[in-house]
Design a protein around this motif. Structure first.
Motif, PDB file in Angstrom:
ATOM      1  N   LEU A   1       0.832  -1.198   0.000  1.00  0.00           N
ATOM      2  CA  LEU A   1       0.000   0.000   0.000  1.00  0.00           C
ATOM      3  C   LEU A   1       0.867   1.249   0.000  1.00  0.00           C
ATOM      4  O   LEU A   1       0.470   2.288  -0.540  1.00  0.00           O
ATOM      5  CB  LEU A   1      -0.911  -0.015   1.228  1.00  0.00           C
ATOM      6  CG  LEU A   1      -2.090   0.960   1.240  1.00  0.00           C
ATOM      7  CD1 LEU A   1      -3.057   0.641   0.104  1.00  0.00           C
ATOM      8  CD2 LEU A   1      -2.815   0.892   2.570  1.00  0.00           C
ATOM      9  N   PHE A   2       2.060   1.155   0.570  1.00  0.00           N
ATOM     10  CA  PHE A   2       2.970   2.290   0.662  1.00  0.00           C
ATOM     11  C   PHE A   2       4.122   2.174  -0.337  1.00  0.00           C
ATOM     12  O   PHE A   2       4.476   3.145  -1.000  1.00  0.00           O
ATOM     13  CB  PHE A   2       3.523   2.401   2.086  1.00  0.00           C
ATOM     14  CG  PHE A   2       2.445   2.399   3.135  1.00  0.00           C
ATOM     15  CD1 PHE A   2       1.721   3.553   3.420  1.00  0.00           C
ATOM     16  CD2 PHE A   2       2.121   1.238   3.822  1.00  0.00           C
ATOM     17  CE1 PHE A   2       0.715   3.549   4.366  1.00  0.00           C
ATOM     18  CE2 PHE A   2       1.123   1.229   4.772  1.00  0.00           C
ATOM     19  CZ  PHE A   2       0.412   2.385   5.048  1.00  0.00           C
TER      20      PHE A   2
ATOM     21  N   ARG B   1       3.171   2.894  -4.076  1.00  0.00           N
ATOM     22  CA  ARG B   1       3.070   4.331  -4.324  1.00  0.00           C
ATOM     23  C   ARG B   1       4.462   4.957  -4.444  1.00  0.00           C
ATOM     24  O   ARG B   1       4.719   5.785  -5.327  1.00  0.00           O
ATOM     25  CB  ARG B   1       2.275   4.967  -3.177  1.00  0.00           C
ATOM     26  CG  ARG B   1       2.212   6.468  -3.145  1.00  0.00           C
ATOM     27  CD  ARG B   1       1.389   6.904  -1.937  1.00  0.00           C
ATOM     28  NE  ARG B   1       1.395   8.349  -1.775  1.00  0.00           N
ATOM     29  CZ  ARG B   1       2.323   9.018  -1.112  1.00  0.00           C
ATOM     30  NH1 ARG B   1       3.340   8.342  -0.575  1.00  0.00           N
ATOM     31  NH2 ARG B   1       2.263  10.324  -1.009  1.00  0.00           N
TER      32      ARG B   1
ATOM     33  N   TYR C   1      -2.322  10.072  -0.550  1.00  0.00           N
ATOM     34  CA  TYR C   1      -2.890   8.902   0.110  1.00  0.00           C
ATOM     35  C   TYR C   1      -4.412   8.881   0.013  1.00  0.00           C
ATOM     36  O   TYR C   1      -5.034   7.821   0.092  1.00  0.00           O
ATOM     37  CB  TYR C   1      -2.467   8.867   1.578  1.00  0.00           C
ATOM     38  CG  TYR C   1      -1.049   8.393   1.762  1.00  0.00           C
ATOM     39  CD1 TYR C   1      -0.715   7.059   1.584  1.00  0.00           C
ATOM     40  CD2 TYR C   1      -0.039   9.284   2.112  1.00  0.00           C
ATOM     41  CE1 TYR C   1       0.587   6.609   1.744  1.00  0.00           C
ATOM     42  CE2 TYR C   1       1.270   8.851   2.277  1.00  0.00           C
ATOM     43  CZ  TYR C   1       1.578   7.507   2.096  1.00  0.00           C
ATOM     44  OH  TYR C   1       2.871   7.067   2.256  1.00  0.00           O
ATOM     45  N   THR C   2      -4.999  10.042  -0.181  1.00  0.00           N
ATOM     46  CA  THR C   2      -6.466  10.098  -0.273  1.00  0.00           C
ATOM     47  C   THR C   2      -6.991   9.363  -1.500  1.00  0.00           C
ATOM     48  O   THR C   2      -8.156   9.002  -1.546  1.00  0.00           O
ATOM     49  CB  THR C   2      -6.942  11.558  -0.300  1.00  0.00           C
ATOM     50  OG1 THR C   2      -6.266  12.257  -1.356  1.00  0.00           O
ATOM     51  CG2 THR C   2      -6.660  12.245   1.027  1.00  0.00           C
TER      52      THR C   2
ATOM     53  N   LEU D   1      -5.590   6.481  -2.731  1.00  0.00           N
ATOM     54  CA  LEU D   1      -5.087   5.114  -2.795  1.00  0.00           C
ATOM     55  C   LEU D   1      -6.193   4.087  -3.008  1.00  0.00           C
ATOM     56  O   LEU D   1      -5.985   3.065  -3.661  1.00  0.00           O
ATOM     57  CB  LEU D   1      -4.325   4.783  -1.507  1.00  0.00           C
ATOM     58  CG  LEU D   1      -2.908   5.340  -1.380  1.00  0.00           C
ATOM     59  CD1 LEU D   1      -2.308   4.947  -0.046  1.00  0.00           C
ATOM     60  CD2 LEU D   1      -2.024   4.862  -2.515  1.00  0.00           C
TER      61      LEU D   1
ATOM     62  N   ALA E   1       1.100   1.313  -7.624  1.00  0.00           N
ATOM     63  CA  ALA E   1       0.112   1.589  -6.572  1.00  0.00           C
ATOM     64  C   ALA E   1      -1.012   0.562  -6.587  1.00  0.00           C
ATOM     65  O   ALA E   1      -1.474   0.108  -5.524  1.00  0.00           O
ATOM     66  CB  ALA E   1      -0.455   2.996  -6.759  1.00  0.00           C
TER      67      ALA E   1
END
Length: 430
Positions: free
Chosen positions: A98-99, A102, A229-230, A232, A363
């Motif tokens: 998730l991180f 990105r 992050y909004t 994702l 991502a």
């Protein structure tokens, strides 16, 4: 409805939807299509193979540690409790996408590979008591793995489109080969130089191969500002992507059970300690062939192939694992199961990539694995508890086979639904 090839071509040539309008002088030029080969592309595949051999190869070898811990350092703990080490390891590995996915899209592969390799090597050299096993082999190993695994499986999609499944399957085959050789190597090392030095030796080998991988891997797409992050979770608004991610997660919930427990099952069936260790190597040997075979997804359709592989995996668990009552039958199961499960493992990144714009591949692959992480976290302890409920004998392994087989087939149903959302023609190449 558009074919998969039409979708992929339009995706590969589409400019960033968040870019400036044509009247703005800072508008980036359209990206050229993937080169489908060349020195840099194939060196990237080779580097990914080396990194996957170490990272996912050792992750696939956790069954060796499970069996060893049950009779040595952690003999006072239940199989379910011990399996939490591998479950936490897998959870951080996958949820970290998730991180890291990105960050890969924004900064490229090396920004993750180098620090991830350092953490990975350190994790192999720091174990003693249960809490230290959990901290080192669970948390630290998982964190380093996340920083290595996600760029390694995502970067081939930047270099290949038509041959994306082939390129990814070669990279992921490294993990299957590692899963074949690491159990044998670890068993020999533990017997000859002891557990501590066996892990230190593995750490030095990992350092050499991860360094080689980082030197070979190249990121093709230009660096860009990291996605907020909004956004994702935005891909989950697309029904076909949400079905794909959930289907892969359900399949993985049951698919990894034999990787954790085939060694203990072999011992319960009367195999010698050496033979029990080698069953995991046999399983991963079959998985290596399956990961390479997944390259046929470029011709048969990546989604078609992953649906078929998931269905066969569930059938093998229900029809073969549950009634088997001998070590030879378990070995045959290991080869067949490894083959079909390996094809699923290889096809996850290219299946997600064909639903993604080029600059979002990392991502979206990371988001898929992050969802999958919650299932892989709970799968081994659930199966460990089922083994305990069966008294540690054959009945417990049957319980685990029923649970794993049912959830894998449910996952195959969701993957089929995702495939039909893209193209309702059953014989289409999707």
């Amino acid at each position: 409805m558009s074919t998969t090839q039409d979708i992929e071509k339009s995706v590969a040539s589409a400019p960033d939807s968040g870019a400036s309008t044509p009247s703005t002088p800072l508008t980036p030029p359209p990206l050229p299509p993937p080169p489908e080969g060349g020195r840099a592309a194939w060196l990237t595949v080779f580097g990914g193979f080396c990194a996957a051999f170490v990272q996912f190869g050792l992750a696939n070898a956790f069954g060796v540690f499970q069996g060893y811990y049950e009779t040595h350092q952690l003999a006072a703990y239940s199989p379910s409790t011990i399996s939490w080490i591998g479950a936490v390891q897998q959870f951080i590995l996958f949820f970290g996408g998730l991180f890291t996915g990105r960050l890969f899209d924004a900064y490229g592969a090396q920004a993750l590979l180098i620090p991830g390799s350092v953490l990975f090597v350190l994790s192999l050299m720091m174990t003693s008591q249960y809490y230290q096993f959990m901290l080192a082999q669970g948390l630290l190993f998982g964190l380093g793995s996340a920083m290595v695994f996600h760029p390694v499986v995502a970067v081939p999609s930047q270099w290949f489109l038509r041959r994306r499944a082939l390129a990814t399957s070669i990279v992921v085959a490294g993990s299957g080969l590692g899963g074949t050789l690491w159990p044998i190597a670890l068993k020999r090392l533990i017997d000859e130089i002891g557990f501590a030095w066996a892990l230190r030796t593995a750490g030095f080998i990992a350092l050499a191969l991860l360094s080689l991988g980082a030197a070979c891997i190249r990121t093709r797409l230009p660096r860009r500002k990291a996605q907020p992050y909004t956004g994702l979770l935005r891909p989950l608004k697309e029904a076909h992507f949400a079905l794909l991610a959930l289907g892969i997660s359900l399949a993985s919930w049951g698919m990894f059970m034999p990787f954790f427990f085939i060694t203990t099952h072999a011992a319960a069936l009367g195999a010698s300690s050496n033979m029990a260790f080698y069953t995991l190597a046999i399983l991963n040997a079959g998985s290596t062939l399956g990961r390479l075979f997944a390259g046929v997804g470029d011709r048969l359709g990546r989604l078609n192939t992953i649906v078929g592989g998931s269905l066969l995996t569930g059938v093998l668990l229900l029809v073969f694992w549950i009634p088997l009552d001998s070590v030879p039958a378990l070995i045959v199961f290991g080869v067949l199961f490894g083959f079909v499960a390996g094809s699923i493992i290889s096809l996850v990144p290219p299946s997600v990539a064909q639903m993604s714009e080029p600059h979002e591949i990392g991502a979206r692959v990371g988001l898929t694995y992050a969802i999958l992480a919650f299932f892989t976290l709970s799968g081994p302890p659930i199966n460990g508890a089922l083994l305990s409920a069966g008294g540690g004998g054959r009945r417990g392994y049957q319980y685990a086979g029923v649970f794993s087989g049912v959830v894998v087939i449910a996952g195959a149903g969701l993957l089929l639904a995702a495939r039909l959302r893209i193209n309702k023609q059953l014989w289409a190449v999707v």
